[in-house]
Design an enzyme around this catalytic site. Structure first.
Site, PDB file in Angstrom:
ATOM      1  N   ALA A  65      -2.134   0.827  10.123  1.00 11.96           N
ATOM      2  CA  ALA A  65      -1.493  -0.500  10.172  1.00 11.96           C
ATOM      3  C   ALA A  65      -1.616  -1.259   8.838  1.00 11.96           C
ATOM      4  O   ALA A  65      -2.639  -1.138   8.165  1.00 11.96           O
ATOM      5  CB  ALA A  65      -2.155  -1.308  11.285  1.00 11.96           C
ATOM      6  N   PRO A  66      -0.566  -1.985   8.458  1.00 13.47           N
ATOM      7  CA  PRO A  66       0.703  -2.215   9.156  1.00 13.47           C
ATOM      8  C   PRO A  66       1.739  -1.083   9.001  1.00 13.47           C
ATOM      9  O   PRO A  66       2.789  -1.148   9.620  1.00 13.47           O
ATOM     10  CB  PRO A  66       1.223  -3.506   8.519  1.00 13.47           C
ATOM     11  CG  PRO A  66       0.639  -3.501   7.139  1.00 13.47           C
ATOM     12  CD  PRO A  66      -0.696  -2.830   7.253  1.00 13.47           C
TER      13      PRO A  66
ATOM     14  N   SER B  57       0.822  -1.202   0.000  1.00 17.06           N
ATOM     15  CA  SER B  57       0.000   0.000   0.000  1.00 17.06           C
ATOM     16  C   SER B  57       0.870   1.271   0.000  1.00 17.06           C
ATOM     17  O   SER B  57       0.403   2.348  -0.388  1.00 17.06           O
ATOM     18  CB  SER B  57      -0.881  -0.058   1.245  1.00 17.06           C
ATOM     19  OG  SER B  57      -1.720   1.013   1.310  1.00 17.06           O
TER      20      SER B  57
ATOM     21  N   LYS C 246     -13.243   4.435  -0.568  1.00 16.07           N
ATOM     22  CA  LYS C 246     -13.540   3.080  -1.057  1.00 16.07           C
ATOM     23  C   LYS C 246     -14.953   3.128  -1.648  1.00 16.07           C
ATOM     24  O   LYS C 246     -15.925   3.292  -0.896  1.00 16.07           O
ATOM     25  CB  LYS C 246     -13.494   2.051   0.084  1.00 16.07           C
ATOM     26  CG  LYS C 246     -12.393   2.280   1.111  1.00 16.07           C
ATOM     27  CD  LYS C 246     -11.057   1.735   0.682  1.00 16.07           C
ATOM     28  CE  LYS C 246      -9.976   2.123   1.697  1.00 16.07           C
ATOM     29  NZ  LYS C 246      -8.626   1.884   1.274  1.00 16.07           N
TER      30      LYS C 246
ATOM     31  N   ASP D 273      -9.508   5.336  17.969  1.00 17.69           N
ATOM     32  CA  ASP D 273     -10.435   5.410  16.841  1.00 17.69           C
ATOM     33  C   ASP D 273     -10.093   6.644  15.991  1.00 17.69           C
ATOM     34  O   ASP D 273     -10.069   7.770  16.505  1.00 17.69           O
ATOM     35  CB  ASP D 273     -11.868   5.498  17.385  1.00 17.69           C
ATOM     36  CG  ASP D 273     -12.865   5.719  16.268  1.00 17.69           C
ATOM     37  OD1 ASP D 273     -12.556   5.369  15.112  1.00 17.69           O
ATOM     38  OD2 ASP D 273     -13.960   6.258  16.540  1.00 17.69           O
TER      39      ASP D 273
HETATM   40  C1  LIG Z   1      -6.246  -0.644   4.249  1.00 16.80           C
HETATM   41  S1  LIG Z   1      -5.647  -0.772   5.879  1.00 16.80           S
HETATM   42  C2  LIG Z   1      -4.444   0.485   5.936  1.00 16.80           C
HETATM   43  C3  LIG Z   1      -3.162   0.131   5.266  1.00 16.80           C
HETATM   44  C4  LIG Z   1      -2.091   1.165   5.509  1.00 16.80           C
HETATM   45  N1  LIG Z   1      -2.395   2.427   4.859  1.00 16.80           N
HETATM   46  C5  LIG Z   1      -0.727   0.718   5.036  1.00 16.80           C
HETATM   47  O1  LIG Z   1      -0.175   1.360   4.143  1.00 16.80           O
HETATM   48  O2  LIG Z   1      -0.186  -0.249   5.573  1.00 16.80           O
HETATM   49  C6  LIG Z   1      -6.967  -0.061   6.795  1.00 16.80           C
HETATM   50  C7  LIG Z   1      -6.669   0.074   8.266  1.00 16.80           C
HETATM   51  O3  LIG Z   1      -7.668   0.941   8.820  1.00 16.80           O
HETATM   52  C8  LIG Z   1      -7.872   0.563  10.162  1.00 16.80           C
HETATM   53  N2  LIG Z   1      -9.140   1.163  10.609  1.00 16.80           N
HETATM   54  C9  LIG Z   1     -10.390   0.934  10.157  1.00 16.80           C
HETATM   55  N3  LIG Z   1     -11.277   1.688  10.861  1.00 16.80           N
HETATM   56  C10 LIG Z   1     -10.553   2.412  11.763  1.00 16.80           C
HETATM   57  C11 LIG Z   1     -10.877   3.371  12.746  1.00 16.80           C
HETATM   58  N4  LIG Z   1     -12.148   3.756  12.946  1.00 16.80           N
HETATM   59  N5  LIG Z   1      -9.893   3.911  13.468  1.00 16.80           N
HETATM   60  C12 LIG Z   1      -8.601   3.555  13.280  1.00 16.80           C
HETATM   61  N6  LIG Z   1      -8.228   2.645  12.352  1.00 16.80           N
HETATM   62  C13 LIG Z   1      -9.191   2.080  11.607  1.00 16.80           C
HETATM   63  C14 LIG Z   1      -7.846  -0.955  10.135  1.00 16.80           C
HETATM   64  O4  LIG Z   1      -7.521  -1.480  11.412  1.00 16.80           O
HETATM   65  C15 LIG Z   1      -6.762  -1.223   9.076  1.00 16.80           C
HETATM   66  O5  LIG Z   1      -5.524  -1.494   9.692  1.00 16.80           O
END
Ligand SMILES: C[S@@+](CC[C@H](N)C(=O)[O-])C[C@H]1O[C@@H](n2cnc3c(N)ncnc32)[C@H](O)[C@@H]1O
Length: 371
Positions: A224-225, A191, A309, A263
């Site tokens: 994450a990650p 990503s 998305k 969050d």
């Molecule tokens: C597509 S992944 C992100 C990948 C990241 N950009 C990378 O380059 O590695 C989406 C992330 O959003 C987090 N996520 C979803 N809803 C969230 C929220 N309300 N608050 C914080 N994190 C959230 C998930 O735990 C997940 O790790």
């Protein structure tokens, strides 16, 4: 004589032809040009065909590249060479190109981004050098002349090619709009390439120079990650990486990233203003649009790159809704903003956007002089 345009050649990710056609239709309608889109499911390209021929320079203005989201590359379609004989494809193509009476600064060889089209690679590797040699020998291809238009050769197969024209400053800088970026060593996820492409595709050189430098602060929501945080950390920037999920150890080891388990919708940075907000949370697009426009409009972050998305059946409508959400937030206080959106090569079911507030210089009201 200036070439006339039959329409537009638009390249897109296979599966996004309807959105690509819809945006061309909308822009043409705004420009008062009538026409219709021709494409097929998963074709990876759309021809928007004008009802009447128009000058090619006028055609460029119908759909400026920056106004397109789902289109990876677009050129103005000026001619088609079909049924090229197997024993000599060079002569009819070169004659047609020279017949346009235009000199080019660059040649772009294109196909759709499909498996069928990929099988043309071997043929094109052998064929194109012949074309280039003729165009250079006749003075029609003059490299190092950035003011000249680019000639696009869009191959449907080995016997049919469409000629297109674009201007270098009004087109994707990458052949077929495909950013082939090298995966950095130690990056926690693929990503990371998405954000790297977004910096290049959505920002000016000046904006990059101002905002991507050591010592500045970034907030990464849904980190994450850590692929996006990695892009900042490796530039010596400090990152608040907000996610309940785990970050890659290698990223934490850089010492530039603070992992915040919270969050992303309610957390706020412990600083008055950060340079960057990025957001890759998988959430409803309108909710993300509201969140990021709050951060930027209120000045908590100077600029933002975020993912939307999109739901597969309503991508175009949903994007329109997100634009309205952002617009409404900025209009609250009469602020101006820049919003650039693109379906990047590294995007799948999402689009990526850049948002920043435009600071209008305060003009002091001159005080009346006392006499
Ligand atoms: C597509 S992944 C992100 C990948 C990241 N950009 C990378 O380059 O590695 C989406 C992330 O959003 C987090 N996520 C979803 N809803 C969230 C929220 N309300 N608050 C914080 N994190 C959230 C998930 O735990 C997940 O790790």
């Amino acid at each position: 004589m200036s070439p006339t345009a039959k329409g537009l050649i638009l390249l897109c990710r296979p599966g996004f032809e309807n959105e690509c056609a819809a945006e061309a239709e909308l822009l043409a309608k705004h420009a008062g040009i009538s026409g219709r889109a021709r494409t097929a499911q998963n074709a990876g390209s759309v021809h928007y065909v004008f009802d009447e021929l128009i000058d090619w320079k006028e055609a460029l203005e119908v759909a400026p590249f920056h106004a397109l989201v789902f289109t990876r590359q677009r050129s103005v379609w000026i001619e088609r060479v079909a049924e090229m004989p197997e024993d000599d494809r060079v002569t009819p193509l070169v004659q047609t190109i020279l017949g346009q009476g235009v000199r080019f600064g660059r040649l772009e060889v294109e196909t759709a981004d499909t498996n069928d089209a990929k099988s043309l690679a071997g043929f094109l590797k052998r064929f194109i050098p012949h074309i280039e040699r003729h165009l250079k020998a006749t003075g029609f291809l003059r490299e190092n002349k950035p003011e000249l238009p680019t000639l696009h050769l869009f191959f449907k197969d080995s016997s049919q090619v469409d000629l297109g024209l674009s201007r270098p400053d009004d087109a994707s800088p990458w052949p077929m709009g495909i950013a082939r970026l090298r995966m950095p060593r130690n990056a926690p996820s693929r990503s990371t390439l998405k954000l790297a492409e977004a910096f290049d595709a959505l920002m000016t050189e000046e904006e990059r120079a101002q905002s991507l430098k050591a010592g500045l602060y970034a907030v990464d929501l849904g980190a994450a990650p850590g692929g996006w945080s990695f892009q900042f950390a490796e530039r010596g920037m400090h990152v608040f990486a907000v996610d309940n999920g785990p970050l890659a150890d290698s990223l934490v080891a850089t010492g530039m990233v603070e992992h915040v388990k919270a969050d992303g919708f309610s957390w706020r940075a412990p600083r008055k203003q950060v340079e960057w907000l990025v957001c890759d949370m998988v959430e409803q697009p309108a909710r993300v649009a509201q969140l990021v426009s709050d951060w930027i409009a209120s000045g908590k972050a100077k600029r933002c790159i975020f993912n939307l998305k999109l739901p597969m059946k309503k991508r175009f409508e949903e994007l329109k809704k997100c634009r309205q959400v952002i617009d409404a937030r900025f209009k609250l206080h009469g602020d101006s903003y820049v919003l650039r959106i693109r379906h990047l090569y590294h995007d799948r079911e999402e689009v990526t956007a850049y948002l920043a507030k435009i600071h209008v210089p305060v003009v002091e009201t001159p005080k009346p002089s006392r006499r």
